[in-house]
Every structure is written in C-alpha cells, then in structure tokens.
Design a protein around this motif. Sequence first.
Motif, PDB file in Angstrom:
ATOM      1  N   UNK A 171      35.737  -8.208  35.144  1.00 27.64           N
ATOM      2  CA  UNK A 171      36.141  -6.792  34.310  1.00 27.64           C
ATOM      3  C   UNK A 171      35.384  -5.605  34.793  1.00 27.64           C
ATOM      4  N   UNK A 172      36.003  -4.881  35.490  1.00 24.26           N
ATOM      5  CA  UNK A 172      35.167  -3.694  36.129  1.00 24.26           C
ATOM      6  C   UNK A 172      34.881  -2.605  35.111  1.00 24.26           C
ATOM      7  N   UNK A 173      33.610  -1.796  35.138  1.00 26.43           N
ATOM      8  CA  UNK A 173      33.426  -0.845  34.424  1.00 26.43           C
ATOM      9  C   UNK A 173      32.639   0.182  35.549  1.00 26.43           C
ATOM     10  N   UNK A 174      32.905   1.601  35.105  1.00 27.65           N
ATOM     11  CA  UNK A 174      32.081   2.480  35.817  1.00 27.65           C
ATOM     12  C   UNK A 174      31.055   3.039  35.317  1.00 27.65           C
ATOM     13  N   UNK A 175      29.743   3.044  35.787  1.00 27.62           N
ATOM     14  CA  UNK A 175      28.486   3.592  35.339  1.00 27.62           C
ATOM     15  C   UNK A 175      28.693   5.192  34.739  1.00 27.62           C
ATOM     16  N   UNK A 176      28.340   5.466  33.551  1.00 27.34           N
ATOM     17  CA  UNK A 176      28.504   6.896  33.164  1.00 27.34           C
ATOM     18  C   UNK A 176      27.166   7.424  33.151  1.00 27.34           C
ATOM     19  N   UNK A 177      26.184   6.660  32.586  1.00 25.04           N
ATOM     20  CA  UNK A 177      24.910   7.243  32.442  1.00 25.04           C
ATOM     21  C   UNK A 177      24.017   6.213  32.279  1.00 25.04           C
ATOM     22  N   UNK A 178      22.576   6.820  32.613  1.00 21.90           N
ATOM     23  CA  UNK A 178      21.389   5.891  32.460  1.00 21.90           C
ATOM     24  C   UNK A 178      20.373   6.770  31.811  1.00 21.90           C
ATOM     25  N   UNK A 179      19.765   6.322  30.838  1.00 20.93           N
ATOM     26  CA  UNK A 179      18.570   6.817  30.039  1.00 20.93           C
ATOM     27  C   UNK A 179      17.440   6.074  30.095  1.00 20.93           C
ATOM     28  N   UNK A 180      16.249   6.247  30.615  1.00 20.21           N
ATOM     29  CA  UNK A 180      15.018   5.497  30.550  1.00 20.21           C
ATOM     30  C   UNK A 180      14.164   6.147  29.787  1.00 20.21           C
TER      31      UNK A 180
END
Length: 193
Positions: free
Chosen positions: A170-179
């Motif tokens: 099931x494919x998803x696209x990366x939208x954001x990463x907050x560390x």
Amino acid sequence: MRKLTYLIATSIDGFIGDESGEAEFFTKYVDEEYLAYGFEELPEMMPTFARQHFGIDDRPNQRFDAVLMGRGTYDVGLPQGVTSPYGHLKQYVVSRSMEKAPAPEVELVSGDMVAKVRELKRQDGLGIWLCGGADLAGQLVDEIDELVIKTYPCLLGSGMPLATAGFAIREFALESVKSFSGGNVITTYSRQR
C-alpha cells in the motif's frame, strides 16, 4: 471529502504498545518542545482532560472534528472514570460487545466499518482521526488517506503492530518530517491511489 488520518504513536521498530496494547511508557519521551508542538499543531489529539490541564481547551480544532477508536483504545481511560476522552470531537467507538456507551457523547459503532468510514467521509466537516488500535487500523487500512506517525526513540522488539492487515503493498508519499531534540520524529505520508 473528509480524510481518514491514522495518527498514532510507535516505537522505532513499529509497535504501538506491548502485546496487550499498553503504551503508557511512550510518555517518558514527551518533553517541553514536543508538547509545545502538539499544542500548536495538533491540539485536538490531546484528551479533553489534558487540554483543560494545560490550558488549551479553548483552542479550536484544526485538522479533526471526529475520532474513531477501537474498544481497547477507548477502554484505557475507563478505570479512571474517563468515559468521554475526546469531548471536543465527535467520538465513535467500535465495539461488537458493548451494548450501551458509558457517555452520551460517545457513539457506538459495529458492523461494516468500511461502509461507516465512507459514510463519515461524505459528511461535511474536518478530518477523521483514526486513533487506534491495530485491529481497527487493519480493517480500515485501504480507507486510510493519511498517516501521521509519531515515532519515539525506543525499540520494543515485539508488541502490537501499527496495523494487523494482511500483506499487501500500500503506497504512500512522504509529505513531511519533523524531528525534535529529544529524538522524537513525526512523519506524515499521503496515500498514493
């Protein structure tokens, strides 16, 4: 059309709790910076009593106006008398065994969950937060439009997985990463259909 967002806490190795679903240990990794971000960006994910405690109960809902949770997720607060954990949202609890909701603000749901979610998506409003747990996420995996994964800096080795869905890509696209400086990471993905 409203989106169904699975917003969930997990360990680095993808477990949302121990084998029984208990996940209180994740609170060890919540610091001031992480809390401040939650207050600002996701105030609706805080239980109503916590919103009151931290003085943010007057903040408007930004992303969600409904929460969908499995019986195990809902039951966590019952021993402390918390029968309406997210009173600032429309609350749906999925259960095949409860005959009556402990609070009038909680709507019990059983039967075809995919049909129920599709009905909710057609209604006007903000998004729908899929709060947990793994079984419910597995039932609704093909209806999830967005994943917001709050990863905590720990390995569990075993436990309850993010979802108990059968194998399929099931494919998803990366939208954001907050560390965050404490090692927490919030990753957002959107469904690729």
